[in-house]
Design a protein around this motif. Structure first.
Motif, PDB file in Angstrom:
ATOM      1  N   ARG A 131       0.833  -1.206   0.000  1.00 58.86           N
ATOM      2  CA  ARG A 131       0.000   0.000   0.000  1.00 58.86           C
ATOM      3  C   ARG A 131       0.866   1.255   0.000  1.00 58.86           C
ATOM      4  O   ARG A 131       0.483   2.292  -0.504  1.00 58.86           O
ATOM      5  N   PHE A 166      -0.251  -7.298  -5.583  1.00 62.04           N
ATOM      6  CA  PHE A 166      -0.627  -6.607  -4.352  1.00 62.04           C
ATOM      7  C   PHE A 166      -1.192  -7.631  -3.371  1.00 62.04           C
ATOM      8  O   PHE A 166      -2.120  -8.369  -3.714  1.00 62.04           O
ATOM      9  N   CYS A 168      -1.437  -6.944   0.364  1.00 61.64           N
ATOM     10  CA  CYS A 168      -1.490  -6.394   1.724  1.00 61.64           C
ATOM     11  C   CYS A 168      -2.670  -6.956   2.517  1.00 61.64           C
ATOM     12  O   CYS A 168      -2.661  -6.897   3.750  1.00 61.64           O
ATOM     13  N   ARG A 172      -3.324  -2.448   7.264  1.00 60.47           N
ATOM     14  CA  ARG A 172      -3.278  -1.020   6.936  1.00 60.47           C
ATOM     15  C   ARG A 172      -2.302  -0.326   7.891  1.00 60.47           C
ATOM     16  O   ARG A 172      -2.422   0.863   8.178  1.00 60.47           O
ATOM     17  N   VAL A 175      -0.772   3.059   6.895  1.00 60.84           N
ATOM     18  CA  VAL A 175      -1.617   4.161   6.403  1.00 60.84           C
ATOM     19  C   VAL A 175      -1.614   5.360   7.350  1.00 60.84           C
ATOM     20  O   VAL A 175      -1.360   6.494   6.931  1.00 60.84           O
ATOM     21  N   ILE A 183      -0.394   7.467   1.786  1.00 57.84           N
ATOM     22  CA  ILE A 183      -0.772   6.061   1.632  1.00 57.84           C
ATOM     23  C   ILE A 183      -2.286   5.936   1.764  1.00 57.84           C
ATOM     24  O   ILE A 183      -2.868   6.357   2.770  1.00 57.84           O
ATOM     25  N   THR A 185      -5.434   3.437  -0.483  1.00 58.74           N
ATOM     26  CA  THR A 185      -5.919   2.056  -0.558  1.00 58.74           C
ATOM     27  C   THR A 185      -4.904   1.081  -1.165  1.00 58.74           C
ATOM     28  O   THR A 185      -4.892  -0.093  -0.837  1.00 58.74           O
ATOM     29  N   GLY A 186      -4.079   1.573  -2.066  1.00 60.23           N
ATOM     30  CA  GLY A 186      -3.124   0.670  -2.703  1.00 60.23           C
ATOM     31  C   GLY A 186      -2.105   1.453  -3.499  1.00 60.23           C
ATOM     32  O   GLY A 186      -2.151   2.687  -3.542  1.00 60.23           O
TER      33      GLY A 186
END
Ligand code: SF4
Ligand code: SF4
Length: 225
Positions: A131, A166, A168, A172, A175, A183, A185-186
């Motif tokens: 992310r 991806f 993750c 999170r 984030v 950062i 959602t992706g």
């Protein structure tokens, strides 16, 4: 022609335990290097990673530390050295080899290098895009430095990742720690400009003088459910 066990043994003897090799034919036209030199026949790559000691990042709170800066540089130096030795070894075996520096910007305005080590590493299965837009390697998170050797030697050594771009999952952890909310959602909506500006700001801190941050690197230990 180099045998794969020889290559793996050589890399391990140089302190490199995280690596993958395979074709980069489909992505090499992305490399800025391809506008500087003819990469005809150079269709393979070896991607190598070196993990920074997790405990050494503990001092990072809202800015990079001098310890992180030192380890970042030392890991890059080690990777550059191994890439150079490996290239010489491949040439001795009759192959072509191009070591790509671990951390060399070639276009300061666009923040581009000879190629994206991350793109090569993801293509070869060494890790996936997190992310935070960094390479995330299973078992190590984002605290790895990278280097690449391009070659015409046909090699196939799978990396430790699944090959997905991806992964993750529900994690999170990075984030909320980013000081500029880069950062989201992706990797597709990662705010590169905000991150780059913050890193440039950190570069001016006394004793740092390299474009590093480390905050989301410290936070990333890989995906957790
Ligand atoms: S490197 Fe720093 S500024 Fe960039 S995304 Fe990570 S925490 Fe944010
Ligand atoms: S901290 Fe979690 S969400 Fe962020 S890059 Fe690492 S695995 Fe992905």
């Amino acid at each position: 022609m180099a045998r794969e066990p020889d290559l793996a043994n050589f890399l391990r003897s140089q302190g490199i335990a995280l690596f993958a090799a395979g074709t980069i034919k489909e992505i090499k036209n992305h490399f800025p290097l391809s506008r500087e030199m003819d990469l005809a026949g150079i269709d393979y790559a070896i991607s190598m990673a070196y993990p920074l000691p997790a405990q050494a990042l503990e001092g990072i709170a809202d800015r990079p530390t001098l310890l992180y800066k030192h380890l970042y540089r030392q890991a890059n130096n080690l990777l550059d050295r191994v890439a150079l030795f490996l290239s010489a070894r491949l040439e001795e075996q009759g192959a072509k080899a191009i070591p790509i520096p671990a951390s060399q910007i070639t276009d300061w305005e666009k923040n581009l290098a000879h190629l994206s080590h991350r793109e090569v590493a993801v293509k070869l299965g060494l890790g996936f895009y997190g992310r935070n837009n960094l390479l995330v390697v299973p078992g190590y998170g984002a605290r790895v430095r990278l280097v690449t050797v391009l070659t015409d030697l046909e090699l196939e050594i799978p990396g430790p990742a699944s090959g997905k771009q991806f992964e993750c999952g529900k994690c999170r952890a990075c984030v909320s720690v980013c000081p500029v909310s880069a950062i989201r959602t992706g990797p597709e909506d990662f705010d590169r400009a905000a991150c780059f500006a913050k890193v440039k700001e950190f570069e001016k801190l006394r004793g740092i003088s390299v474009g590093i941050c480390g905050i989301c690197v410290k936070a990333c230990q890989g995906p957790r459910e």
